[in-house]
Scaffold this motif. Structure first.
Motif, PDB file in Angstrom:
ATOM      1  N   LEU A  74      34.710  -2.728  33.414  1.00 55.89           N
ATOM      2  CA  LEU A  74      36.079  -2.256  33.267  1.00 55.89           C
ATOM      3  C   LEU A  74      36.891  -3.016  34.310  1.00 55.89           C
ATOM      4  N   VAL A  75      37.884  -3.801  33.851  1.00 53.90           N
ATOM      5  CA  VAL A  75      38.559  -4.756  34.726  1.00 53.90           C
ATOM      6  C   VAL A  75      40.074  -4.601  34.628  1.00 53.90           C
ATOM      7  N   ALA A  76      40.741  -4.673  35.768  1.00 55.50           N
ATOM      8  CA  ALA A  76      42.191  -4.857  35.820  1.00 55.50           C
ATOM      9  C   ALA A  76      42.408  -6.174  36.560  1.00 55.50           C
TER      10      ALA A  76
ATOM     11  N   ASP B  97      31.350 -15.920  27.307  1.00 55.14           N
ATOM     12  CA  ASP B  97      30.056 -15.229  27.167  1.00 55.14           C
ATOM     13  C   ASP B  97      30.084 -13.825  27.763  1.00 55.14           C
ATOM     14  N   CYS B  98      31.188 -13.133  27.604  1.00 50.48           N
ATOM     15  CA  CYS B  98      31.322 -11.755  28.074  1.00 50.48           C
ATOM     16  C   CYS B  98      31.072 -10.803  26.909  1.00 50.48           C
ATOM     17  N   VAL B  99      30.497  -9.632  27.210  1.00 51.84           N
ATOM     18  CA  VAL B  99      30.139  -8.669  26.176  1.00 51.84           C
ATOM     19  C   VAL B  99      30.559  -7.273  26.614  1.00 51.84           C
ATOM     20  N   ASP B 100      31.153  -6.522  25.691  1.00 52.56           N
ATOM     21  CA  ASP B 100      31.484  -5.119  25.880  1.00 52.56           C
ATOM     22  C   ASP B 100      32.216  -4.876  27.209  1.00 52.56           C
ATOM     23  N   ALA B 101      33.321  -5.563  27.391  1.00 50.70           N
ATOM     24  CA  ALA B 101      34.116  -5.418  28.615  1.00 50.70           C
ATOM     25  C   ALA B 101      35.552  -5.068  28.229  1.00 50.70           C
ATOM     26  N   GLU B 102      36.208  -4.311  29.101  1.00 50.49           N
ATOM     27  CA  GLU B 102      37.602  -3.913  28.871  1.00 50.49           C
ATOM     28  C   GLU B 102      38.464  -4.529  29.961  1.00 50.49           C
ATOM     29  N   PHE B 103      39.551  -5.185  29.553  1.00 49.34           N
ATOM     30  CA  PHE B 103      40.449  -5.855  30.482  1.00 49.34           C
ATOM     31  C   PHE B 103      41.854  -5.276  30.372  1.00 49.34           C
TER      32      PHE B 103
ATOM     33  N   ALA C 256      35.773 -17.270  24.745  1.00 49.43           N
ATOM     34  CA  ALA C 256      34.800 -18.102  24.033  1.00 49.43           C
ATOM     35  C   ALA C 256      33.418 -17.482  24.186  1.00 49.43           C
ATOM     36  N   GLY C 257      32.705 -17.382  23.084  1.00 44.14           N
ATOM     37  CA  GLY C 257      31.347 -16.863  23.119  1.00 44.14           C
ATOM     38  C   GLY C 257      31.263 -15.394  23.492  1.00 44.14           C
ATOM     39  N   CYS C 258      32.323 -14.642  23.226  1.00 41.13           N
ATOM     40  CA  CYS C 258      32.404 -13.239  23.650  1.00 41.13           C
ATOM     41  C   CYS C 258      32.225 -12.302  22.465  1.00 41.13           C
ATOM     42  N   ALA C 259      31.902 -11.032  22.777  1.00 44.93           N
ATOM     43  CA  ALA C 259      31.780 -10.006  21.742  1.00 44.93           C
ATOM     44  C   ALA C 259      32.159  -8.656  22.333  1.00 44.93           C
ATOM     45  N   GLY C 260      32.868  -7.862  21.547  1.00 43.64           N
ATOM     46  CA  GLY C 260      33.181  -6.502  21.944  1.00 43.64           C
ATOM     47  C   GLY C 260      34.147  -6.357  23.100  1.00 43.64           C
ATOM     48  N   LEU C 261      35.061  -7.319  23.272  1.00 49.95           N
ATOM     49  CA  LEU C 261      36.047  -7.221  24.347  1.00 49.95           C
ATOM     50  C   LEU C 261      37.239  -6.391  23.875  1.00 49.95           C
ATOM     51  N   ARG C 262      37.846  -5.662  24.820  1.00 47.37           N
ATOM     52  CA  ARG C 262      39.047  -4.878  24.553  1.00 47.37           C
ATOM     53  C   ARG C 262      40.097  -5.283  25.575  1.00 47.37           C
ATOM     54  N   PHE C 263      41.303  -5.584  25.082  1.00 48.98           N
ATOM     55  CA  PHE C 263      42.406  -5.983  25.948  1.00 48.98           C
ATOM     56  C   PHE C 263      43.536  -4.971  25.837  1.00 48.98           C
ATOM     57  N   SER C 264      44.111  -4.631  26.985  1.00 43.86           N
ATOM     58  CA  SER C 264      45.311  -3.799  27.016  1.00 43.86           C
ATOM     59  C   SER C 264      46.241  -4.364  28.083  1.00 43.86           C
ATOM     60  N   CYS C 265      47.471  -3.890  28.072  1.00 48.81           N
ATOM     61  CA  CYS C 265      48.463  -4.340  29.039  1.00 48.81           C
ATOM     62  C   CYS C 265      48.088  -3.866  30.443  1.00 48.81           C
TER      63      CYS C 265
ATOM     64  N   ALA D 249      46.594   1.849  24.222  1.00 49.95           N
ATOM     65  CA  ALA D 249      46.336   2.763  25.340  1.00 49.95           C
ATOM     66  C   ALA D 249      45.613   2.005  26.445  1.00 49.95           C
ATOM     67  N   ALA D 250      46.166   2.034  27.623  1.00 51.22           N
ATOM     68  CA  ALA D 250      45.599   1.294  28.744  1.00 51.22           C
ATOM     69  C   ALA D 250      44.981   2.241  29.758  1.00 51.22           C
ATOM     70  N   HIS D 251      43.956   1.752  30.421  1.00 56.57           N
ATOM     71  CA  HIS D 251      43.348   2.481  31.526  1.00 56.57           C
ATOM     72  C   HIS D 251      44.269   2.322  32.740  1.00 56.57           C
ATOM     73  N   HIS D 252      44.700   3.427  33.324  1.00 59.44           N
ATOM     74  CA  HIS D 252      45.586   3.370  34.490  1.00 59.44           C
ATOM     75  C   HIS D 252      44.760   3.210  35.758  1.00 59.44           C
ATOM     76  N   TRP D 253      45.150   2.286  36.580  1.00 59.73           N
ATOM     77  CA  TRP D 253      44.501   2.052  37.865  1.00 59.73           C
ATOM     78  C   TRP D 253      45.528   2.273  38.959  1.00 59.73           C
ATOM     79  N   GLU D 254      45.535   3.423  39.548  1.00 60.68           N
ATOM     80  CA  GLU D 254      46.387   3.686  40.711  1.00 60.68           C
ATOM     81  C   GLU D 254      45.490   3.695  41.934  1.00 60.68           C
ATOM     82  N   VAL D 255      45.839   2.906  42.928  1.00 63.92           N
ATOM     83  CA  VAL D 255      45.060   2.857  44.158  1.00 63.92           C
ATOM     84  C   VAL D 255      45.978   3.258  45.313  1.00 63.92           C
ATOM     85  N   PRO D 256      46.087   4.558  45.570  1.00 64.83           N
ATOM     86  CA  PRO D 256      46.911   4.992  46.704  1.00 64.83           C
ATOM     87  C   PRO D 256      46.165   4.751  48.015  1.00 64.83           C
ATOM     88  N   LEU D 257      46.912   4.442  49.058  1.00 66.14           N
ATOM     89  CA  LEU D 257      46.325   4.245  50.383  1.00 66.14           C
ATOM     90  C   LEU D 257      46.970   5.239  51.340  1.00 66.14           C
ATOM     91  N   PRO D 258      46.175   6.064  52.023  1.00 60.34           N
ATOM     92  CA  PRO D 258      46.734   7.062  52.932  1.00 60.34           C
ATOM     93  C   PRO D 258      47.657   6.423  53.973  1.00 60.34           C
TER      94      PRO D 258
END
Length: 198
Positions: free
Chosen positions: A61-63, A73-79, A90-99, A160-169
């Motif tokens: 799972l990548v942002a 050659d990436c497989v089953d990854a979400e970006f 190239a050479g990929c399978a099962g990738l999902r892209f969102s904003c 639908a995108a995975h939200h990545w909020e990284v708050p820092l104290p």
């Protein structure tokens, strides 16, 4: 360790290699990113002013925000992707892209430092190199060219995108200059606001 006390990358290149079952947050801008042989990882890469290259990523799972993006050659990854140019696979399978939906304190200034225009996101213009028309393997002298069946799609686009909020104290709330796929602006969630107030 407190991530706000670590020295900045200052546009240094990033290499993530042979990682499994881990989370990595690069909360800075970099000049180039290579991600190789990572399995079942959560990877958050702040703005890259050059290319972000992913090779043999599996189950990740990548942002990532980059000038250029390539996956091989990436497989089953979400970006969750910001890309200033058309991403290529190239050479990929099962990738999902969102904003891109990443946010952390100082992200807007890192987009500026990496010379990325947040309003020019080509995340949904993915080029599948393997699906390119015009297979010339038969050669020009062949009288009959039998069409090859089209390969299954190597990726899907997701609204639908995975939200990545990284708050820092002790730091300001997370920010994100990139509009969502529907054009809406980012607003920090209650968890992020509570964490920054601590």
């Amino acid at each position: 360790p407190d991530p706000s006390r670590r020295p900045p990358l200052s546009s240094a290149p990033v290499l993530l290699k042979n990682l499994a079952d881990c989370s990595v947050h690069i909360l800075d801008h970099s000049s180039h990113a290579d991600v190789v042989d990572c399995v079942n990882c959560q990877l958050f890469l702040g703005p890259v002013d050059g290319a972000a290259l992913f090779t043999r990523a599996r189950g990740c799972l990548v942002a990532v925000a980059a000038q250029q993006f390539q996956a091989r050659d990436c497989v089953d990854a979400e970006f969750g992707l910001y890309c200033a140019t058309a991403p290529a696979v190239a050479g990929c399978a099962g990738l999902r892209f969102s904003c891109w939906m990443g946010a952390y304190p100082g992200l807007t200034s890192h987009f500026a430092a990496a010379s990325l225009d947040p309003l020019r996101n080509a995340w949904d213009r993915v080029l599948d190199v393997d699906a390119a028309p015009g297979d010339s393997s038969a050669g020009p002298a062949s009288p009959v060219v039998s069409p090859r069946p089209a390969p299954p799609p190597s990726f899907t686009l997701c609204e639908a995108a995975h939200h990545w909020e990284v708050p820092l104290p002790g730091r300001p709330p997370p920010d994100n200059p990139v509009p969502a796929a529907d054009g809406s602006a980012y607003t920090p969630g209650p968890v992020a606001l509570a964490a920054t107030a601590a």
